[in-house]
Design a protein around this motif. Structure first.
Motif, PDB file in Angstrom:
ATOM      1  N   GLY A 163      -5.978 -43.003  -6.402  1.00 39.81           N
ATOM      2  CA  GLY A 163      -6.226 -44.437  -6.419  1.00 39.81           C
ATOM      3  C   GLY A 163      -5.429 -45.192  -5.359  1.00 39.81           C
ATOM      4  O   GLY A 163      -5.437 -46.409  -5.338  1.00 39.81           O
TER       5      GLY A 163
ATOM      6  N   TRP B 144      -7.651 -40.294  -2.082  1.00 38.49           N
ATOM      7  CA  TRP B 144      -7.791 -41.680  -2.524  1.00 38.49           C
ATOM      8  C   TRP B 144      -8.448 -41.745  -3.894  1.00 38.49           C
ATOM      9  O   TRP B 144      -8.015 -42.478  -4.786  1.00 38.49           O
ATOM     10  N   VAL B 145      -9.510 -40.962  -4.083  1.00 41.17           N
ATOM     11  CA  VAL B 145     -10.204 -40.959  -5.373  1.00 41.17           C
ATOM     12  C   VAL B 145      -9.302 -40.390  -6.467  1.00 41.17           C
ATOM     13  O   VAL B 145      -9.267 -40.903  -7.588  1.00 41.17           O
ATOM     14  N   ALA B 146      -8.548 -39.340  -6.145  1.00 42.61           N
ATOM     15  CA  ALA B 146      -7.696 -38.700  -7.154  1.00 42.61           C
ATOM     16  C   ALA B 146      -6.505 -39.575  -7.537  1.00 42.61           C
ATOM     17  O   ALA B 146      -6.125 -39.614  -8.712  1.00 42.61           O
TER      18      ALA B 146
ATOM     19  N   LEU C 121     -10.267 -39.009   1.550  1.00 42.58           N
ATOM     20  CA  LEU C 121     -11.141 -39.591   0.536  1.00 42.58           C
ATOM     21  C   LEU C 121     -10.897 -38.955  -0.831  1.00 42.58           C
ATOM     22  O   LEU C 121     -10.829 -39.648  -1.847  1.00 42.58           O
ATOM     23  N   VAL C 122     -10.736 -37.650  -0.836  1.00 41.29           N
ATOM     24  CA  VAL C 122     -10.429 -36.954  -2.095  1.00 41.29           C
ATOM     25  C   VAL C 122      -9.085 -37.414  -2.641  1.00 41.29           C
ATOM     26  O   VAL C 122      -8.936 -37.665  -3.844  1.00 41.29           O
TER      27      VAL C 122
END
Length: 74
Positions: free
Chosen positions: A47, A43-45, A40-41
């Protein structure tokens, strides 16, 4: 496969070894949560959703393998 209706029907060895698979399942479930958070980290970092899917899939595979331990006794 035999169906056990009462705990008295289980032999003492099987009863004593009943919780052997608990530790691998617990550890793999913790790894699933950690891999999911790391994905998740990522993916957020970045994209890129593939970072989450890859790490989540690895955690799911670990959980799946944790249900395979078996013990044979004489």
């Amino acid at each position: 496969m035999d169906i056990v209706l009462r705990s008295e029907d289980v032999d003492p060895t099987s009863h004593a070894l009943g919780k052997v698979g608990l530790l691998p399942r617990l550890l793999s479930s913790i790894f699933l949560v950690l891999f999911s958070l790391a994905g998740l980290v990522g993916w957020v970092a970045s994209g890129v959703i593939a970072a989450f899917i890859t790490s989540f899939a690895l955690g799911v595979v670990l959980v799946g393998f944790s249900f395979r331990p078996k013990i044979w006794t004489d």
